[in-house]
Design a protein around this motif. Structure first.
Motif, PDB file in Angstrom:
ATOM      1  N   GLU A 136       0.834  -1.189   0.000  1.00 49.90           N
ATOM      2  CA  GLU A 136       0.000   0.000   0.000  1.00 49.90           C
ATOM      3  C   GLU A 136       0.872   1.243   0.000  1.00 49.90           C
ATOM      4  O   GLU A 136       1.999   1.208   0.507  1.00 49.90           O
ATOM      5  N   PRO A 137       0.334   2.366  -0.528  1.00 50.30           N
ATOM      6  CA  PRO A 137       1.082   3.625  -0.442  1.00 50.30           C
ATOM      7  C   PRO A 137       1.363   3.944   1.027  1.00 50.30           C
ATOM      8  O   PRO A 137       0.506   3.789   1.885  1.00 50.30           O
ATOM      9  N   GLY A 138       2.579   4.330   1.311  1.00 44.49           N
ATOM     10  CA  GLY A 138       2.948   4.700   2.669  1.00 44.49           C
ATOM     11  C   GLY A 138       3.247   3.525   3.583  1.00 44.49           C
ATOM     12  O   GLY A 138       3.740   3.714   4.682  1.00 44.49           O
ATOM     13  N   ALA A 139       2.947   2.303   3.142  1.00 43.62           N
ATOM     14  CA  ALA A 139       3.201   1.138   3.990  1.00 43.62           C
ATOM     15  C   ALA A 139       4.071   0.104   3.285  1.00 43.62           C
ATOM     16  O   ALA A 139       4.708  -0.705   3.948  1.00 43.62           O
ATOM     17  N   GLY A 140       4.085   0.130   1.963  1.00 40.74           N
ATOM     18  CA  GLY A 140       4.826  -0.894   1.237  1.00 40.74           C
ATOM     19  C   GLY A 140       4.294  -2.259   1.599  1.00 40.74           C
ATOM     20  O   GLY A 140       3.091  -2.490   1.566  1.00 40.74           O
ATOM     21  N   SER A 141       5.169  -3.155   1.993  1.00 37.48           N
ATOM     22  CA  SER A 141       4.766  -4.495   2.423  1.00 37.48           C
ATOM     23  C   SER A 141       4.802  -4.630   3.944  1.00 37.48           C
ATOM     24  O   SER A 141       4.834  -5.737   4.468  1.00 37.48           O
ATOM     25  N   LYS A 164      -4.025  -0.612  -3.274  1.00 38.23           N
ATOM     26  CA  LYS A 164      -2.893  -1.531  -3.297  1.00 38.23           C
ATOM     27  C   LYS A 164      -1.983  -1.126  -4.453  1.00 38.23           C
ATOM     28  O   LYS A 164      -2.444  -0.680  -5.504  1.00 38.23           O
ATOM     29  N   ILE A 165      -0.696  -1.266  -4.240  1.00 33.39           N
ATOM     30  CA  ILE A 165       0.295  -1.004  -5.282  1.00 33.39           C
ATOM     31  C   ILE A 165       1.218  -2.217  -5.342  1.00 33.39           C
ATOM     32  O   ILE A 165       1.256  -3.027  -4.423  1.00 33.39           O
ATOM     33  N   TRP A 166       1.972  -2.337  -6.415  1.00 35.46           N
ATOM     34  CA  TRP A 166       2.929  -3.418  -6.550  1.00 35.46           C
ATOM     35  C   TRP A 166       2.290  -4.750  -6.171  1.00 35.46           C
ATOM     36  O   TRP A 166       2.590  -5.366  -5.181  1.00 35.46           O
ATOM     37  N   THR A 167       1.386  -5.204  -7.011  1.00 34.95           N
ATOM     38  CA  THR A 167       0.694  -6.466  -6.788  1.00 34.95           C
ATOM     39  C   THR A 167       1.391  -7.528  -7.614  1.00 34.95           C
ATOM     40  O   THR A 167       1.207  -7.607  -8.823  1.00 34.95           O
ATOM     41  N   SER A 168       2.215  -8.332  -6.983  1.00 36.86           N
ATOM     42  CA  SER A 168       3.064  -9.309  -7.662  1.00 36.86           C
ATOM     43  C   SER A 168       2.262 -10.238  -8.566  1.00 36.86           C
ATOM     44  O   SER A 168       1.317 -10.878  -8.131  1.00 36.86           O
ATOM     45  N   LEU A 169       2.659 -10.290  -9.833  1.00 37.34           N
ATOM     46  CA  LEU A 169       2.086 -11.159 -10.870  1.00 37.34           C
ATOM     47  C   LEU A 169       0.618 -10.853 -11.192  1.00 37.34           C
ATOM     48  O   LEU A 169      -0.075 -11.691 -11.766  1.00 37.34           O
TER      49      LEU A 169
END
Length: 180
Positions: A136-141, A164-169
């Protein structure tokens, strides 16, 4: 504690080695060494086909506590043997690892029988690919920083709000599991 491989493990190693040698041919031979760090998104169609090949012979879900879904069960040492043999031949980077290693254990531990029956056989066959909705923005993983919320919406659903950001695959996934 002494850790070693017994005769059953070495029999399993011979089976795994023979299977990999027999199946990493033709189109799959071109995928050898692809899909690892730095090339996670390469060869998607080939690697998806490879997942189905693994699934046809039960090589997905070796660590699950049940073989009721079309997978083989393997002891911990046999799982290590499989990982060693897989790495030794530089087999394609796994495309279904998120479903197999993240979602499936959660369903096995906490899912309803209906959820297990719906999702686990397709993962074990290499037919259903999952992505993870963590970052998530501001939280990463940082999972403690997740702000996405799921609020029950009727008897059978939830209303999800958040980002959500950077959703793998995600580009190839059939399903996504979201932390909320």
């Amino acid at each position: 504690m002494e850790f070693g491989f017994g005769p059953e493990d070495e029999e399993f190693r011979a089976e795994a080695r023979a299977w990999l040698a027999a199946h990493l041919t033709g189109d799959f031979a071109a995928a050898v060494g692809r899909g690892g760090p730095g090339s996670e998104h390469e060869g998607g169609a080939q690697r998806r086909a490879w997942e189905r090949e693994l699934g046809r012979d039960g090589w997905i879900g070796l660590g699950w506590d049940s073989d009721a879904y079309g997978n083989r069960r393997a002891t911990l040492t046999q799982q290590v043997v499989w990982a060693e043999e897989y790495a030794r031949v530089r087999a394609p980077g796994r495309y279904g690892h998120i479903g197999e290693n993240l979602l499936a254990p959660t369903l096995l531990a906490y899912g309803t029988p209906e959820q297990r029956d719906e999702f686990l056989p397709a993962i074990a066959r290499g037919e259903a690919l999952w992505c993870q909705g963590y970052s998530e923005p501001g939280a990463g993983s940082d999972l403690a920083g997740v702000r996405t919320r799921a609020v029950r919406d009727g008897a059978d659903g939830f209303r999800i709000s958040g980002q959500k950001i950077w959703t793998s695959l995600a580009q190839d996934a059939d399903w996504c599991f979201v932390l909320a």
